[in-house]
Scaffold this motif. Structure first.
Motif, PDB file in Angstrom:
ATOM      1  N   TRP A  10     -36.029  19.257  -0.933  1.00 47.04           N
ATOM      2  CA  TRP A  10     -34.735  19.661  -0.163  1.00 47.04           C
ATOM      3  C   TRP A  10     -34.392  20.761  -0.772  1.00 47.04           C
ATOM      4  CZ3 TRP A  10     -31.819  17.266   3.968  1.00 47.04           C
ATOM      5  CH2 TRP A  10     -32.158  16.092   4.420  1.00 47.04           C
ATOM      6  N   GLY A  35     -30.110  10.879   2.983  1.00 45.29           N
ATOM      7  CA  GLY A  35     -29.433  10.584   2.114  1.00 45.29           C
ATOM      8  C   GLY A  35     -29.990   9.743   0.363  1.00 45.29           C
ATOM      9  N   ALA A  36     -30.478   9.246   0.049  1.00 44.33           N
ATOM     10  CA  ALA A  36     -30.934   9.351  -1.067  1.00 44.33           C
ATOM     11  C   ALA A  36     -32.657  10.223  -1.166  1.00 44.33           C
ATOM     12  CB  ALA A  36     -32.024   7.829  -0.937  1.00 44.33           C
ATOM     13  N   TYR A  92     -32.049  13.422  -0.738  1.00 43.64           N
ATOM     14  CA  TYR A  92     -31.417  14.366  -0.628  1.00 43.64           C
ATOM     15  C   TYR A  92     -30.495  14.273  -2.281  1.00 43.64           C
ATOM     16  CZ  TYR A  92     -27.273  17.475  -1.048  1.00 43.64           C
ATOM     17  OH  TYR A  92     -25.833  18.776  -1.361  1.00 43.64           O
ATOM     18  N   LEU A  93     -29.711  13.269  -2.677  1.00 48.67           N
ATOM     19  CA  LEU A  93     -29.465  13.306  -3.433  1.00 48.67           C
ATOM     20  C   LEU A  93     -29.975  13.485  -4.727  1.00 48.67           C
ATOM     21  CD1 LEU A  93     -26.413  10.423  -2.196  1.00 48.67           C
ATOM     22  CD2 LEU A  93     -26.081  13.145  -2.935  1.00 48.67           C
ATOM     23  N   VAL A  94     -31.334  12.552  -4.658  1.00 49.74           N
ATOM     24  CA  VAL A  94     -32.314  12.709  -6.005  1.00 49.74           C
ATOM     25  C   VAL A  94     -33.701  13.441  -5.676  1.00 49.74           C
ATOM     26  CG1 VAL A  94     -31.405   9.938  -6.383  1.00 49.74           C
ATOM     27  CG2 VAL A  94     -33.121   9.864  -4.613  1.00 49.74           C
ATOM     28  N   ASP A  95     -33.583  14.152  -4.286  1.00 49.04           N
ATOM     29  CA  ASP A  95     -34.740  15.211  -4.044  1.00 49.04           C
ATOM     30  C   ASP A  95     -36.274  14.225  -3.905  1.00 49.04           C
ATOM     31  OD1 ASP A  95     -36.395  17.210  -3.672  1.00 49.04           O
ATOM     32  OD2 ASP A  95     -36.588  17.517  -5.755  1.00 49.04           O
TER      33      ASP A  95
END
Length: 287
Positions: A7, A257-258, A260-263
């Protein structure tokens, strides 16, 4: 266009520096995020009911062999300058028909599927290396590139999902009868080979449209895991198919979603989310 599986990307230019305001960044982010979400949900509509039949018929290796053949389809599409989806569909369908034909002739399916699956994958990788003047990112085909899905890709994915759902709805009762017992199907005037052909065609279509989203190595996982998770708490075949669609869609959105959050890579993150949901449902239904 978003990079495959990541991301955060910084582009630099040695001659000019471009400043993009926050509104533009947000708009671009929203566009590719929404497209990725729609792609994942569209794929779930196809893999949910089809994956249920894969679980009922114990066709996991069958789906895996068909998915691996997709790389050979990519290579042939590049060689003959045809759309990748068309080449993938043709080779996946050919592989599925070969495997289905061998199954009716009494061949040992575990060994046959292993030979065909890995041979097709290796042949595809070798063939791609001989394509002149083309640099191919194989990781995008192996693990998917859902963040780079465009509007035209969405049409292909949702169109393919619609065809698969229409096929399964059309042949739902005969498919269930042939799945329960081929002898019962014959006694009811149903040709089990025809129903197997319907599943073969549907599987080839799913492989072709899923290539862009989760890649060849993860297609079988999205066919099996949501259906297996839905099996524990479903009372009817129809409920299992619908629940598998919901679990697949939730896995796609949660995985994005995961990611995006943890790349992390988006395709594997989607399958990981599906595995977590399967673990939760297995623990709950066991109690």
């Amino acid at each position: 266009m978003a990079p495959a599986g990541r991301w955060r990307c910084i582009s630099t230019n040695t001659t000019t520096t471009t400043t993009i305001n926050t509104t533009t960044i947000t708009t671009m982010f929203d566009d590719f995020l929404v497209r990725a979400g729609f792609a994942g949900v569209g794929l779930a509509f196809a893999t949910g009911p089809l994956g249920s039949f894969v679980v009922w018929r114990r066709m996991a290796y069958f789906g895996d062999a068909t998915a691996h053949a997709a790389i050979l389809g990519v290579a042939l599409a590049l060689i003959f300058s045809v759309p990748v989806t068309l080449g993938t569909l043709a080779v996946a369908l050919a592989m599925a028909l070969v495997v289905s034909g061998l199954a009716t002739r009494g061949h040992a399916m575990d060994a046959t599927l292993g030979v065909l699956s890995h041979s097709a994958l290796a042949l595809g990788l070798v063939a791609i290396s001989f394509v002149p003047g083309v640099r191919v990112d194989l990781s995008a085909f192996l693990f998917g590139d859902i963040l780079a899905v465009g509007r035209q890709d969405l049409l292909v994915i949702w169109g393919g999902a619609a065809v698969v759902v229409a096929l399964l709805v059309w042949r739902w009762a005969p498919l269930l009868t042939a799945t329960m017992s081929e002898d019962l199907a014959v006694a009811s005037g149903i040709d089990p080979r025809r129903e197997r052909l319907v599943l073969t065609l549907a599987l080839a279509i799913v492989v072709a449209v899923a290539l862009k989203v989760i890649g060849t190595l993860l297609i079988a996982a999205m066919l099996i895991i949501p259906a297996a998770a839905a099996r524990g708490f479903s009372r009817t075949p129809e409920a299992m198919a619908v629940s598998a669609v919901g679990i697949g869609a939730a896995s796609a959105l949660a995985g994005l979603g995961a990611s995006y959050l943890v790349d992390t890579p988006a395709g594997p993150s989607i399958v990981t989310a599906a595995a977590v949901i399967f673990a939760i449902t297995a623990a709950v239904t066991r109690r």
